[in-house]
Scaffold this active site. Structure first.
Site, PDB file in Angstrom:
ATOM      1  CB  CYS A  16      -5.206  71.564 -80.439  1.00 36.34           C
ATOM      2  SG  CYS A  16      -5.349  69.965 -81.058  1.00 36.34           S
ATOM      3  NE  ARG A  67      -5.587  76.481 -76.714  1.00 30.75           N
ATOM      4  CZ  ARG A  67      -6.815  76.919 -77.004  1.00 30.75           C
ATOM      5  NH1 ARG A  67      -6.556  77.511 -75.726  1.00 30.75           N
ATOM      6  NH2 ARG A  67      -7.740  77.259 -77.600  1.00 30.75           N
ATOM      7  CD1 TRP A  79      -7.089  65.571 -75.654  1.00 33.83           C
ATOM      8  CD2 TRP A  79      -9.519  66.210 -77.329  1.00 33.83           C
ATOM      9  NE1 TRP A  79      -8.002  65.239 -75.032  1.00 33.83           N
ATOM     10  CE2 TRP A  79      -9.178  65.858 -75.814  1.00 33.83           C
ATOM     11  CE3 TRP A  79      -9.861  66.787 -78.257  1.00 33.83           C
ATOM     12  CZ2 TRP A  79     -10.579  65.180 -75.721  1.00 33.83           C
ATOM     13  CZ3 TRP A  79     -11.355  66.413 -78.124  1.00 33.83           C
ATOM     14  CH2 TRP A  79     -11.207  65.673 -76.716  1.00 33.83           C
ATOM     15  CG  ASN A 108      -7.769  74.681 -81.567  1.00 34.77           C
ATOM     16  OD1 ASN A 108      -8.415  73.210 -81.112  1.00 34.77           O
ATOM     17  ND2 ASN A 108      -7.871  75.183 -80.585  1.00 34.77           N
ATOM     18  N   GLY A 109      -9.204  72.980 -83.853  1.00 30.57           N
ATOM     19  CA  GLY A 109     -10.844  72.703 -84.689  1.00 30.57           C
ATOM     20  C   GLY A 109     -11.312  71.949 -85.670  1.00 30.57           C
ATOM     21  CD  GLU A 144     -16.579  71.165 -59.385  1.00 32.06           C
ATOM     22  OE1 GLU A 144     -17.375  70.522 -60.210  1.00 32.06           O
ATOM     23  OE2 GLU A 144     -15.267  71.348 -59.750  1.00 32.06           O
ATOM     24  CE  LYS A 179     -12.002  70.049 -60.455  1.00 36.86           C
ATOM     25  NZ  LYS A 179     -13.035  69.932 -60.919  1.00 36.86           N
ATOM     26  CD  GLU A 193     -11.648  67.410 -63.831  1.00 41.24           C
ATOM     27  OE1 GLU A 193     -11.390  67.476 -64.591  1.00 41.24           O
ATOM     28  OE2 GLU A 193     -12.622  68.030 -63.165  1.00 41.24           O
ATOM     29  CG  HIS A 230     -35.175  56.891 -54.337  1.00 38.44           C
ATOM     30  ND1 HIS A 230     -36.179  56.651 -54.176  1.00 38.44           N
ATOM     31  CD2 HIS A 230     -34.922  57.749 -53.447  1.00 38.44           C
ATOM     32  CE1 HIS A 230     -37.140  57.277 -53.810  1.00 38.44           C
ATOM     33  NE2 HIS A 230     -36.383  58.201 -52.952  1.00 38.44           N
ATOM     34  CE  LYS A 275      -8.949  75.293 -67.446  1.00 42.77           C
ATOM     35  NZ  LYS A 275      -9.203  74.308 -65.960  1.00 42.77           N
TER      36      LYS A 275
END
Ligand code: AGP
Length: 618
Positions: free
Chosen positions: A2, A27, A74, A100-101, A491, A495, A498, A514, A613
């Site tokens: 947050c 955030r 968040w 935040n936490g 990667e 990208k 997300e 496979h 983030k």
């Protein structure tokens, strides 16, 4: 994760808090709220939604307040509802708090507080903190917060107001970041989860350490630890407001993709002191790594390296492994921090644990570093955010200097990690006698040259966009690569998923037969890293296997490859210098494809759903 913001001083608090929250929305953005203090009252306004919605709801309320705290959330405990939004007011109405936490013992605290007569209106852990502070409050907010954090287990960054102490904000942190901007003559203070909202008001910032408490009021600045005053360590922020503005780009992600040449030049200028001189005998390049704090002796004594990270940072670590093994011939293993921290890994003091992280706040990466330190290992972090928790908990750091990264999808931080890891790999190779001067200089020239290669690739941005739009309606995608191309495939897939919400998987191309080949049909675009090299023929075979099953192939290919176009549907050429810095150049098309497909699908590119983030919770 947050975002927390607070202001107290002669100025108006609401404008700073609202604009600060908007700068911190990367955030978290499930809900937002503000508590203003004026005329002996604390008034709280909260909304489900963005800070802009809060601003609308607030109207002119609190316009005359000189003290306020705010929060953008968040959600961890409790759905995004108004009742769960911060700030939380203690049930006796005396204390307002944002957090935040994660408070791990909140259930026990809540039961104790309910038994003591406090009422709860939300599902959150945070409300327990507000009521706990209130239960310990005897007219001194600093003392009440100090007593409360001694009872709390878990992570927190708090900003707290008390009705009876107007103008005072008390902050505290453990495991979640909290920064204080010092206004002129310390008459006003700017509190925030990081320096992004602060830098346009002051560059002088104090980052709280774990279990520190700060008291802020006009003309009053007290930093305390274990109940005693401590001397603040004031840092000067080295970047400025322009770095956190969108600068005319439609999205931060696009801006940060295009910032990469400049970011890589800044990184090289900061980390490379001298590229070395040709001639007989040629000189070694020299690096400027003031924060590394591990001397040649310590680094020569390293028996093996364990690299840890999450998400994009882990992908960078996978490329970094190849760099270090090639240049320094040290065995390197790459681990998810989330697994490493709980696996009771085999470690000893000769092992170097190298963490990779943009934010320096990722809970699992922090957990891994703490396990490493307990085992007596040396720890180094490749980081972007100055003053972050990881910076404080590692023996040494190598900063990327790419500037604040606001887009949730990491772009310039990834390429910055690759370049910084290569600097470290060359540094190790020289120290351990694995590179002669000319070889070392050649590799440094690759780093100095890569911004030009990135610019050349960005010149193809329109062509890359056109290719991306051909596949914007895909529901699945497969990314393939071999060797260093494999982490790039991971990667590229990350990208895409997300920001566009298209399901995408990255795979080692050697694995295709496979299992994944069963997925291939005309609806499944396959992006393949197909640069020339030792495995080129095998990659061409993979391409032909995909085409034989009706698949559609987009190849990221060498600029001088005249044959690949016969095998695939689309070619995106990149300048191929035949060195590992190609890993940076190949990333640009992957980033741009994800960006354009997401925009075409109407996705919120900078604030993708469900994401934040930095993942400061496990
Ligand atoms: C990457 O685009 C994501 N935002 C995410 O995977 C991120 O890389 C990961 O959470 C690690 O973050 P860090 O680099 O700040 O530690």
């Amino acid at each position: 994760m947050c975002g927390i913001v607070g202001y107290t001083g002669p100025g108006l608090a609401v404008p700073f808090v609202l604009s600060g929250l908007q700068r911190l929305e990367y955030r978290g953005y499930d809900s937002a709220g503000i508590a203003t203090q004026a005329g002996g009252r604390i008034d709280i306004t909260r909304v489900v939604g963005r800070v802009a919605d809060l601003q609308t709801r607030l109207g002119n309320a609190g316009a005359d307040a000189h003290t306020a705290i705010g929060h953008t959330r968040w959600a961890t405990h409790g759905r995004p509802t108004v009742a769960n939004a911060h700030p939380h007011l203690s049930s006796d109405g005396r204390i307002a708090l944002v957090h935040n936490g994660i408070i791990e013992n909140y259930t026990a605290l809540r039961q104790e507080l309910e038994a003591g007569g406090f009422r709860f209106l939300s599902e959150t852990d945070t409300e327990a903190a507000a009521n706990l502070v209130a239960s310990l409050y005897r007219g001194q907010l600093v003392a009440a917060v100090e007593a409360a954090i001694a009872r709390i287990e878990g992570s927190f960054a708090f900003a707290v107001l008390a009705v009876q102490e107007p103008g005072l904000i008390v902050g505290a942190r453990r495991g979640s970041p909290l920064a204080v901007g010092l206004g002129a003559e310390r008459k006003e203070f700017f509190l925030a989860s990081d320096a992004v909202p602060i830098v346009e008001h002051t560059r002088s910032v104090v980052y709280l350490d774990d279990d520190q408490v700060v008291a802020l009021a006009p003309g009053r600045f007290e930093l305390r630890a274990k109940g005693k005053p401590v001397e603040p360590r004031v840092q000067e922020i080295r970047w400025d407001v322009a770095d956190v503005e969108r600068g005319g780009y439609a999205h931060f992600m696009l801006k940060e993709i295009h910032e990469q040449p400049g970011a890589l030049r800044r990184l090289a200028a900061k980390l490379i002191a001298d590229a070395g001189v040709e001639g007989r005998p040629g000189t070694y390049p020299r690096f400027d790594l003031p924060d590394l704090k591990l001397d040649g002796g310590a680094l020569r004594g390293v028996s093996r390296i364990v690299m840890v990270g999450q998400g994009t940072a882990l992908h960078a670590a996978m490329v970094g492994r190849n760099m270090i093994e090639r240049t320094a011939r040290i065995p390197v293993q790459v681990e998810y921090g989330s697994d490493f921290r709980y696996r009771d890994p085999v470690l000893d003091p000769s092992v170097l644990v190298l963490a990779v992280s943009q934010s320096g706040e990722t809970a699992d990466t922090l957990g891994a570093i703490r396990v490493a330190r307990e085992a007596g290992c040396k720890t180094v972090a490749v980081l972007n955010v100055q003053g972050s928790t990881l910076a404080r908990e590692s023996d040494g750091t190598i900063y990327m200097h790419v500037g604040p990264e606001i887009g949730v999808a990491s772009t310039k931080a990834f390429t910055g990690q690759l370049a910084a890891l290569y600097v470290f790999a060359i540094h190790l190779g020289i120290l351990r006698g694995r590179l002669d001067p000319s070889e070392a200089r050649r590799r440094v020239q690759d780093i100095l040259q890569v911004p030009v290669r990135v610019e050349e690739t960005l010149a193809y941005a329109e062509r890359i966009e056109a290719v991306a739009l051909k596949y914007k309606d895909a529901t699945n995608a497969l990314y393939l690569g071999r060797g260093t191309g494999y982490p790039l495939a991971l990667e590229g897939a990350l990208k895409l998923k997300e920001v566009s919400y298209i399901h995408a998987e990255g795979y080692d191309a050697a694995e295709m037969k496979h299992g994944p080949i069963a997925l291939i049909d005309e609806r499944m675009p396959v992006v393949i890293l197909a640069l020339r090299g030792r495995r080129y023929e095998k990659i061409v075979s993979n391409i032909q296997e995909v085409k034989a099953r009706g698949g559609r192939v987009i190849a990221i290919a060498s600029h001088d490859d005249a044959e690949i176009g016969h095998y695939v549907d689309d070619v995106i050429p990149v300048h191929d210098d035949r060195g590992i810095m190609n890993s940076i150049v190949c990333t640009i098309p992957l980033q741009l494809m994800a960006y354009h497909m997401a925009v075409a699908r109407g996705c919120d590119v900078d604030k993708p759903r469900n994401l934040a983030k930095s993942v400061t919770v496990e």
